[in-house]
Motif scaffolding. Structure first.
Motif, PDB file in Angstrom:
ATOM      1  N   ASP A   1       4.481  -9.749  -5.126  1.00 58.84           N
ATOM      2  CA  ASP A   1       3.483 -10.364  -5.635  1.00 58.84           C
ATOM      3  C   ASP A   1       1.943  -9.806  -6.124  1.00 58.84           C
ATOM      4  N   MET A   2       1.394  -9.416  -4.764  1.00 62.74           N
ATOM      5  CA  MET A   2       0.300  -9.134  -4.998  1.00 62.74           C
ATOM      6  C   MET A   2      -0.017  -7.878  -5.507  1.00 62.74           C
ATOM      7  N   PRO A   3      -0.781  -7.326  -6.146  1.00 66.03           N
ATOM      8  CA  PRO A   3      -1.392  -6.294  -7.331  1.00 66.03           C
ATOM      9  C   PRO A   3      -1.001  -5.437  -6.376  1.00 66.03           C
ATOM     10  N   LEU A   4      -0.654  -3.649  -6.725  1.00 69.98           N
ATOM     11  CA  LEU A   4      -0.593  -2.599  -5.945  1.00 69.98           C
ATOM     12  C   LEU A   4      -1.755  -2.357  -5.197  1.00 69.98           C
ATOM     13  N   SER A   5      -2.894  -2.901  -6.225  1.00 73.24           N
ATOM     14  CA  SER A   5      -4.178  -2.364  -5.228  1.00 73.24           C
ATOM     15  C   SER A   5      -4.500  -2.531  -3.544  1.00 73.24           C
TER      16      SER A   5
END
Length: 320
Positions: free
Chosen positions: A100-104
């Protein structure tokens, strides 16, 4: 590892928006090839070769306990210990991402650690995927291309149909099930605008859908070209590989090379090409292994009275 060609300070605003909107789960590879601690390095080498991958996670049930890379296998071959257990030589000190981490976060990890791949865990700390730089680039390209196509549909006029003629091209991508069926839906709309009778529209849509899905499931991507001149509606499907080794077998109902994963999604029943041939008045297929496949399916509209709708409901998949 070469750094990703993405600079957050210089990237266009839309790319930056994608980087922060997409989650790791949206780009990761979830079809995992894993091994156990007791497996030999030779077994891991075979897994890498068979699946064309350069890293294999080591697991105990759903839990990640280590990672082996192709460099580990090369060292084992050079050192003569290729038949030893994975547990002894696997990397235990792992840097992981969460789904669920942002792709960034994934991009920053690639830049910081210069690893070729990162395991992905869910909130229960179970292994659910792997992310590579290629996964990130492909996901961004797909999203950007989709946005470009959306803008083109909004800005560009509808394809000209002067004197009853129309032509439209659609691109397909491997495993892009989210957009699969777009070509057949648009073709149906175009034919309705031309006043073609429903039975004939369905036959053309079935051919378009089957050929479109055939590319999504079995090819690396390609193009669907639809042409209409008032007397004939033709769907031309050209893909970029891998080609069909046995065309005759591929034309038999029920024959399929789809994986269990594809079948679990409801595709790959081996009816696509036979269905396209069944609903078409004119059908041809040419394929060369390693090069690609060209399929042409056409319906002669002026011959509708002779043929009628006899193939309109002939067990097709599900054209949208």
């Amino acid at each position: 590892m070469r750094p990703l060609p993405i600079n957050p300070d210089e990237s266009p605003s839309y790319v930056l928006e994608l980087i922060y909107r997409l989650k790791i789960r949206n780009v990761m590879t979830s079809r995992l090839v894993t091994c156990r601690k007791g497996d030999t390095l030779r077994h891991v080498q075979a897994l890498m070769k068979e699946n064309a991958i350069t890293g294999v996670p080591v697991v105990e049930g759903p839990r990640l306990v280590g990672l082996l890379s192709v460099d580990d296998i090369i060292r084992a071959l050079d050192g003569g210990y290729i038949d030893e257990k994975a547990e002894r030589w696997m990397t235990r000190n792992l840097i992981v991402l969460e789904d669920d981490m942002p792709l960034s976060f994934g991009i920053s990890y690639m830049e910081k650690y210069r690893f070729g791949r990162f395991p992905v865990l869910n909130r229960n700390k179970e292994l659910v995927g792997i992310v590579t730089s290629r996964d990130i680039i492909v996901a961004l390209l797909v999203e950007i291309n989709g946005e470009m196509e959306r803008l083109e549909r909004e800005v560009l006029p509808r394809p000209e149909s002067a004197a009853g003629r129309s032509r439209r091209e659609f691109s397909t991508r491997r495993f892009d099930f989210e957009n699969a069926g777009r070509a057949s839906s648009e073709i149906k709309r175009m034919l309705k605008e031309q006043g073609v009778e429903p039975g004939l529209i369905r036959r053309v849509a079935v051919a378009a859908y089957e050929l479109e899905m055939n590319q999504v499931v079995h090819s690396v991507g390609g193009r669907i070209t639809f042409t209409f001149d008032g007397e004939r509606a033709e769907v031309l499907a050209v893909d970029m590989g891998p080609g069909i080794p046995d065309v005759e077998a591929a034309m038999r109902e029920g024959f399929s090379t789809a994986t269990e994963w594809i079948r679990s999604l409801g595709f790959g029943a081996g009816m696509g090409l036979p269905n396209a041939r069944r609903v078409a008045d004119d059908f041809s297929i040419e394929s060369e292994p390693g090069v690609g496949t060209t399929v042409r399916a056409a319906v002669r509209l002026k011959a509708a009275a002779a043929r009628g709708d006899r193939d309109a409901h002939s067990g097709s998949s599900r054209p949208s």
